[in-house]
Write an enzyme that holds these catalytic residues in place. Structure first.
Site, PDB file in Angstrom:
ATOM      1  N   SER A 161     -11.069  -9.348 -41.890  1.00 48.48           N
ATOM      2  CA  SER A 161     -10.090  -9.720 -42.907  1.00 48.48           C
ATOM      3  C   SER A 161      -8.855 -10.275 -42.230  1.00 48.48           C
ATOM      4  CB  SER A 161      -9.698  -8.481 -43.713  1.00 48.48           C
ATOM      5  OG  SER A 161      -8.562  -8.727 -44.515  1.00 48.48           O
ATOM      6  N   TYR A 187      -6.032  -0.010 -42.291  1.00 49.31           N
ATOM      7  CA  TYR A 187      -7.025  -1.024 -42.675  1.00 49.31           C
ATOM      8  C   TYR A 187      -7.016  -2.162 -41.663  1.00 49.31           C
ATOM      9  CZ  TYR A 187      -9.505  -4.508 -45.504  1.00 49.31           C
ATOM     10  OH  TYR A 187     -10.406  -5.449 -45.952  1.00 49.31           O
TER      11      TYR A 187
END
Length: 310
Positions: A161, A187
């Protein structure tokens, strides 16, 4: 960033998985897609099945997996879509999946993930996003290594990501034992680990004909954001975002999984169906130097092996 030639493709941010896979025949090829029952995992699996691959959805929710498999078979006419259980944060579950696998594996799509959740630890005390997004997929790829090697020219797809830009892997305190937990930093760290995995797997497994690449699918509305729907900061962040459909979101995964343009190419990071350039802050695109750092990649591999051996 190394001086290699960047891979460019005829595809764009608007391209769909169906467009990327058009004309490619995967008859006789076998693929595993983790998280194949939701979000872009469904469309990634559907595209692979549409090209004739035998696809296994590796999922937590078997019921959802079976509904998805039936839907994919109905839309593609390919009956070779099956479902198998996996809980990526559980070492025993990952090992059981790998042990049960028989025969070659041509494509492994490490797609499942959790995003920016409240602090949660596994029974080992590991931070849950790192345990799920990185360690589970690392253990799965390791467990399936021989099947990938048997396939010859196998590919591992590591779904990362642009959030990797939020944090390198903080080796001194991966699990937030001595620093304040921040969901996005956790994350981001796990998504950096997904890129570093692709770098080191390609290096270690080149002789086995296995390549691994990482990618950013793009901004897609999926239940990955379930922890963020009430978060005003997240809502502000996404107001002006160019959202992709799930079919567009799966396009870069499919490119990395099957495109002949990537034959023999590994250890790279793709976005919008092309190889990304270096990130230039404050841009939220491109790849961070630390995510492609070979020393960090080798160190992460050793740390991950230690975690699995504990």
């Amino acid at each position: 960033m190394s001086s290699h030639d960047r891979i460019t493709t005829p595809f764009t941010a608007e391209s769909t998985a169906a467009e990327v896979i058009d004309g490619i025949d995967l008859t006789g090829r076998r693929a595993v897609v983790t998280g194949g029952a939701s979000g872009i995992g469904v469309e990634t699996a559907r595209a692979l099945a549409s090209a004739g691959a035998e696809v296994t959805l590796a999922v937590r929710d078997i019921g959802a997996g079976e509904r998805t498999a039936a839907d994919i078979t109905a839309t593609t006419g390919n009956p070779r879509v099956s479902v198998a259980p996996i809980e990526l944060a559980d070492r025993a579950s990952v090992a059981a999946f790998a042990t049960a696998w028989q025969g070659p594996l041509h494509i492994l799509v490490n797609n499942a993930g959790v995003m920016a959740e409240p602090l949660n630890r596994t029974p080992e005390g590991w931070e849950h996003q790192f345990a799920t997004n990185h360690v589970g997929h690392f253990g799965l790829a390791l467990g399936l290594h021989d099947a990938l090697a048997e396939a010859g020219n196998a590919r591992v797809v590591s779904v990362s990501s642009s959030a990797h830009l939020r944090s390198p892997v903080v080796f001194d305190d991966i699990h937030f034992e001595n620093r304040e937990y921040e969901p996005w930093a956790a994350y981001g760290q796990s998504k950096t680990a997904n890129v570093l995995f692709a770098v080191e797997a390609t290096k270690r497994w080149a002789a086995d004909g296995i390549t691994a690449n990482a990618l950013m699918p793009g901004g897609i509305r999926t239940n990955l954001q379930r922890h963020q729907n009430e978060n005003p900061e997240f809502q502000k962040l996404v107001e002006g975002a160019a959202w992709k459909t799930t079919e567009q979101g799966a396009a870069t995964s499919i490119l990395v999984a099957v495109s002949p343009l990537l034959e023999g190419i590994g250890g790279r990071y793709f976005e919008d169906a092309t190889e990304a350039g270096p990130n230039v802050p404050p841009a939220g695109t491109g790849v961070a130097d630390y995510a492609l750092d070979p020393e960090a990649a080798a160190r992460l591999w050793d740390v991950s092996l230690d975690m699995l051996a504990r």
